[in-house]
Design a protein around this motif. Structure first.
Motif, PDB file in Angstrom:
ATOM      1  N   THR A   7       7.103  -3.134  20.358  1.00  0.00           N
ATOM      2  CA  THR A   7       7.786  -4.196  19.615  1.00  0.00           C
ATOM      3  C   THR A   7       6.761  -4.950  18.774  1.00  0.00           C
ATOM      4  N   TYR A   8       7.075  -5.147  17.490  1.00  0.00           N
ATOM      5  CA  TYR A   8       6.181  -5.923  16.617  1.00  0.00           C
ATOM      6  C   TYR A   8       6.988  -6.838  15.708  1.00  0.00           C
ATOM      7  N   THR A   9       6.413  -7.983  15.411  1.00  0.00           N
ATOM      8  CA  THR A   9       6.812  -8.779  14.251  1.00  0.00           C
ATOM      9  C   THR A   9       5.530  -9.127  13.511  1.00  0.00           C
ATOM     10  N   ALA A  10       5.587  -9.107  12.185  1.00  0.00           N
ATOM     11  CA  ALA A  10       4.370  -9.336  11.408  1.00  0.00           C
ATOM     12  C   ALA A  10       4.702 -10.009  10.094  1.00  0.00           C
ATOM     13  N   THR A  11       3.755 -10.798   9.619  1.00  0.00           N
ATOM     14  CA  THR A  11       3.800 -11.367   8.277  1.00  0.00           C
ATOM     15  C   THR A  11       2.613 -10.830   7.495  1.00  0.00           C
ATOM     16  N   VAL A  12       2.880 -10.325   6.301  1.00  0.00           N
ATOM     17  CA  VAL A  12       1.842  -9.750   5.458  1.00  0.00           C
ATOM     18  C   VAL A  12       1.810 -10.498   4.136  1.00  0.00           C
ATOM     19  N   LYS A  13       0.614 -10.906   3.735  1.00  0.00           N
ATOM     20  CA  LYS A  13       0.425 -11.582   2.450  1.00  0.00           C
ATOM     21  C   LYS A  13      -0.166 -10.587   1.453  1.00  0.00           C
ATOM     22  N   TYR A  14       0.313 -10.633   0.208  1.00  0.00           N
ATOM     23  CA  TYR A  14      -0.116  -9.695  -0.830  1.00  0.00           C
ATOM     24  C   TYR A  14      -0.921 -10.393  -1.919  1.00  0.00           C
ATOM     25  N   ASP A  15      -1.659  -9.589  -2.657  1.00  0.00           N
ATOM     26  CA  ASP A  15      -2.636 -10.139  -3.601  1.00  0.00           C
ATOM     27  C   ASP A  15      -1.998 -10.836  -4.797  1.00  0.00           C
ATOM     28  N   LYS A  41      -1.091  -5.277  -3.383  1.00  0.00           N
ATOM     29  CA  LYS A  41      -1.964  -4.876  -2.283  1.00  0.00           C
ATOM     30  C   LYS A  41      -1.900  -5.877  -1.140  1.00  0.00           C
ATOM     31  N   PRO A  42      -1.767  -5.408   0.104  1.00  0.00           N
ATOM     32  CA  PRO A  42      -1.786  -6.318   1.253  1.00  0.00           C
ATOM     33  C   PRO A  42      -3.196  -6.870   1.463  1.00  0.00           C
ATOM     34  N   ILE A  43      -3.286  -8.169   1.732  1.00  0.00           N
ATOM     35  CA  ILE A  43      -4.606  -8.766   1.917  1.00  0.00           C
ATOM     36  C   ILE A  43      -4.793  -9.430   3.279  1.00  0.00           C
ATOM     37  N   GLU A  44      -3.705  -9.894   3.923  1.00  0.00           N
ATOM     38  CA  GLU A  44      -3.852 -10.571   5.211  1.00  0.00           C
ATOM     39  C   GLU A  44      -2.610 -10.340   6.061  1.00  0.00           C
ATOM     40  N   VAL A  45      -2.836 -10.184   7.375  1.00  0.00           N
ATOM     41  CA  VAL A  45      -1.744  -9.899   8.309  1.00  0.00           C
ATOM     42  C   VAL A  45      -1.864 -10.804   9.526  1.00  0.00           C
ATOM     43  N   PHE A  46      -0.721 -11.325   9.954  1.00  0.00           N
ATOM     44  CA  PHE A  46      -0.654 -11.998  11.247  1.00  0.00           C
ATOM     45  C   PHE A  46       0.548 -11.429  11.989  1.00  0.00           C
ATOM     46  N   ALA A  47       0.351 -11.077  13.259  1.00  0.00           N
ATOM     47  CA  ALA A  47       1.412 -10.375  13.977  1.00  0.00           C
ATOM     48  C   ALA A  47       1.454 -10.746  15.448  1.00  0.00           C
ATOM     49  N   TYR A  48       2.622 -10.532  16.034  1.00  0.00           N
ATOM     50  CA  TYR A  48       2.812 -10.543  17.476  1.00  0.00           C
ATOM     51  C   TYR A  48       3.342  -9.169  17.883  1.00  0.00           C
ATOM     52  N   GLY A  49       3.077  -8.781  19.109  1.00  0.00           N
ATOM     53  CA  GLY A  49       3.572  -7.509  19.603  1.00  0.00           C
ATOM     54  C   GLY A  49       3.538  -7.476  21.114  1.00  0.00           C
ATOM     55  N   ALA A  50       4.271  -6.519  21.680  1.00  0.00           N
ATOM     56  CA  ALA A  50       4.334  -6.415  23.139  1.00  0.00           C
ATOM     57  C   ALA A  50       4.828  -5.029  23.537  1.00  0.00           C
ATOM     58  N   LEU A  51       4.592  -4.687  24.802  1.00  0.00           N
ATOM     59  CA  LEU A  51       5.171  -3.500  25.420  1.00  0.00           C
ATOM     60  C   LEU A  51       6.300  -3.998  26.313  1.00  0.00           C
ATOM     61  N   GLY A 104      -1.332  -1.360   9.176  1.00  0.00           N
ATOM     62  CA  GLY A 104      -0.921  -1.086  10.548  1.00  0.00           C
ATOM     63  C   GLY A 104      -1.985  -1.456  11.562  1.00  0.00           C
ATOM     64  N   GLU A 105      -3.246  -1.171  11.241  1.00  0.00           N
ATOM     65  CA  GLU A 105      -4.329  -1.551  12.145  1.00  0.00           C
ATOM     66  C   GLU A 105      -4.448  -3.069  12.235  1.00  0.00           C
ATOM     67  N   ALA A 106      -4.279  -3.730  11.090  1.00  0.00           N
ATOM     68  CA  ALA A 106      -4.334  -5.193  11.097  1.00  0.00           C
ATOM     69  C   ALA A 106      -3.249  -5.779  11.996  1.00  0.00           C
ATOM     70  N   VAL A 107      -2.093  -5.122  12.051  1.00  0.00           N
ATOM     71  CA  VAL A 107      -1.010  -5.598  12.910  1.00  0.00           C
ATOM     72  C   VAL A 107      -1.451  -5.562  14.375  1.00  0.00           C
ATOM     73  N   TRP A 108      -1.899  -4.394  14.861  1.00  0.00           N
ATOM     74  CA  TRP A 108      -2.223  -4.345  16.302  1.00  0.00           C
ATOM     75  C   TRP A 108      -3.469  -5.160  16.621  1.00  0.00           C
ATOM     76  N   ARG A 109      -4.403  -5.249  15.691  1.00  0.00           N
ATOM     77  CA  ARG A 109      -5.578  -6.093  15.945  1.00  0.00           C
ATOM     78  C   ARG A 109      -5.196  -7.568  16.000  1.00  0.00           C
ATOM     79  N   SER A 110      -4.285  -7.981  15.135  1.00  0.00           N
ATOM     80  CA  SER A 110      -3.823  -9.369  15.182  1.00  0.00           C
ATOM     81  C   SER A 110      -3.135  -9.660  16.512  1.00  0.00           C
ATOM     82  N   VAL A 111      -2.335  -8.710  16.990  1.00  0.00           N
ATOM     83  CA  VAL A 111      -1.686  -8.861  18.292  1.00  0.00           C
ATOM     84  C   VAL A 111      -2.727  -9.015  19.393  1.00  0.00           C
TER      85      VAL A 111
END
Length: 430
Positions: A290-298, A202-212, A405-412
């Motif tokens: 454009t996105y890059t993201a790191t996801v940590k799992y349980d 299960k994914p537990i934490e996300v950190f991401a960058y993104g841009a248009l 996916g929501e965690a990605v754009w919110r982190s951005v």
């Protein structure tokens, strides 16, 4: 024989669900009701499927009436993403089983509402993550499940969307986060679900960058800063490199795609007051490309993910590392749109100590690399009992894919790591 109603008579609904019910599984089910906001869609659907000429039609505010009059067993939800949650919950309250297109909803909070409604219903939710059923992806699942890799420690997944498919999201309703959740939800939820399913964590934490970077008014290939243009009538056509790549001067391109086949021609006929050829450089676009993201799992695994919606070719690169080995694969999707020869996709297994093994996978016909027909069999015939692992997705699978996916754009947007469970426990803002 099961009775089905369809909420959202989209092209996707017709291709993926209505056609199979009418043509392939007619001895197992029948379509008894259609619901949509646009009467034109009923006409298009019934022209394509004359067998449905007597099927009753309902407006969005007539869901309860539809249920009373048609007495269905299953509601299929396949309209615009932001409409999913209402029909799923209404269907569950009526005790129906639900088949919903991905994403299950556009926010994690709405996914949690669905889970709570399901817990109080006799009905069950199925999310149609068809990419699980791709033979390559099932082989990867088998390798991980059989412990060939040992304990999974990290995943690298880089996804590439070409300039034909990628630009289409910015021509349509997907360009507004309120409608689609953004592409980290609408599109990337497919990919997050795959990883969640492959590694069974299960994914537990996300950190991401993104841009248009490519689309919107600041796109570097925007021939002129002006809003409200449509590709079919735009006077800047010949100066737009995206348009020129896929269209001739005399007529629109007829490039096929399993998501948007015939979009440039059919879309203008299928919907009242809606055009799927809106300018990709409009100022109203409020999502990233454009996105890059790191996801940590349980259980300790880490995912390094990226996606780009304006690439020269379409496909992905995948590597999964474990304590006993590594697998790698690369897919070129829609090779007819790739301007160079592409190799056959294989799965390469590298044991931690030993020689490389190249695994060739038997292909299947059908959309999403052969995934669609296998998914449809599970939906309409019941899950294949010979499989050693589950494939069909439920509401919690849908929720974790959307929440990631929501965690990605919110982190951005918020410049911070985002906790996935915190999103799932938030109350809906709608």
């Amino acid at each position: 024989m099961k009775r089905y109603v369809v909420c959202g008579v989209s092209k996707r609904a017709m291709d993926m669900f209505i056609a199979p019910i009418v043509h392939t599984f007619s001895d197992r089910g029948e379509l008894v009701g259609l619901l949509d906001v646009d009467a034109r869609r009923y006409q298009v659907c019934k022209q394509r499927f004359p067998e449905l000429s007597n099927v009753p039609e309902y407006r969005p505010d007539e869901f309860d009436r539809m249920i009373r009059e048609t007495n269905p067993d299953v509601a299929i939800v396949a309209g615009r993403d932001d409409t999913h949650v209402d029909y799923v919950i209404q269907g569950l309250k009526a005790g129906l089983d639900i088949i919903t297109e991905k994403p299950m909803a556009t926010t994690a909070a709405d996914c949690q509402r669905i889970i709570e409604a399901e817990s109080q219903s006799n009905g069950r939710v199925t999310v149609t993550f068809n990419y699980r059923y791709n033979p390559i992806h099932m082989k990867i699942k088998e390798l991980i499940s059989s412990r060939r890799l040992g304990r999974v420690t990290s995943v690298d997944l880089n996804w590439y969307i070409d300039t034909f498919h990628g630009s289409s999201y910015f021509q349509r309703w997907n360009r507004k986060r309120a409608f689609s959740g953004g592409l980290s939800v609408h599109k990337s939820s497919h990919h997050f679900d795959l990883v969640n399913w492959w590694i069974d964590q299960k994914p537990i934490e996300v950190f991401a960058y993104g841009a248009l970077n490519y689309y919107g008014p600041e796109g570097e290939m925007n021939p002129r800063k002006v809003n409200g243009r449509f590709c079919g009538t735009c006077e800047d056509q010949m100066h737009c490199r995206y348009y020129r790549r896929w269209n001739t001067r005399s007529e629109s391109s007829d490039v096929a795609d399993d998501h948007i086949a015939g979009m440039k021609q059919q879309g203008k006929e299928q919907y009242t007051g809606y055009r799927p050829d809106q300018c990709i450089f409009d100022a109203e676009i409020d999502i990233e490309d454009t996105y890059t993201a790191t996801v940590k799992y349980d259980q300790g695994a880490l995912l390094s993910y990226s996606i780009n919606f304006s690439c020269p070719y379409e496909g992905y690169r995948l590597a999964i590392n474990g304590t006993e080995g590594r697998i790698e694969t690369m897919e070129y999707h829609m090779p007819e749109r790739v301007p160079f020869s592409v190799p056959e996709q294989t799965v390469d297994f590298f044991p931690l100590f030993g020689s490389k093994e190249v695994i060739h996978v038997v292909k299947r016909e059908g959309g999403h690399g052969g995934g669609d027909p296998a998914l449809l069999e599970d939906l309409f015939l019941g899950e294949d009992p010979t499989r050693p692992y589950p494939v069909l997705s439920g509401s919690r699978d849908g929720a974790y894919a959307v929440a990631t996916g929501e965690a990605v754009w919110r982190s951005v947007e918020e410049h911070r790591p985002v906790q996935v469970e915190a999103l799932l426990t938030c109350k809906s803002q709608t």
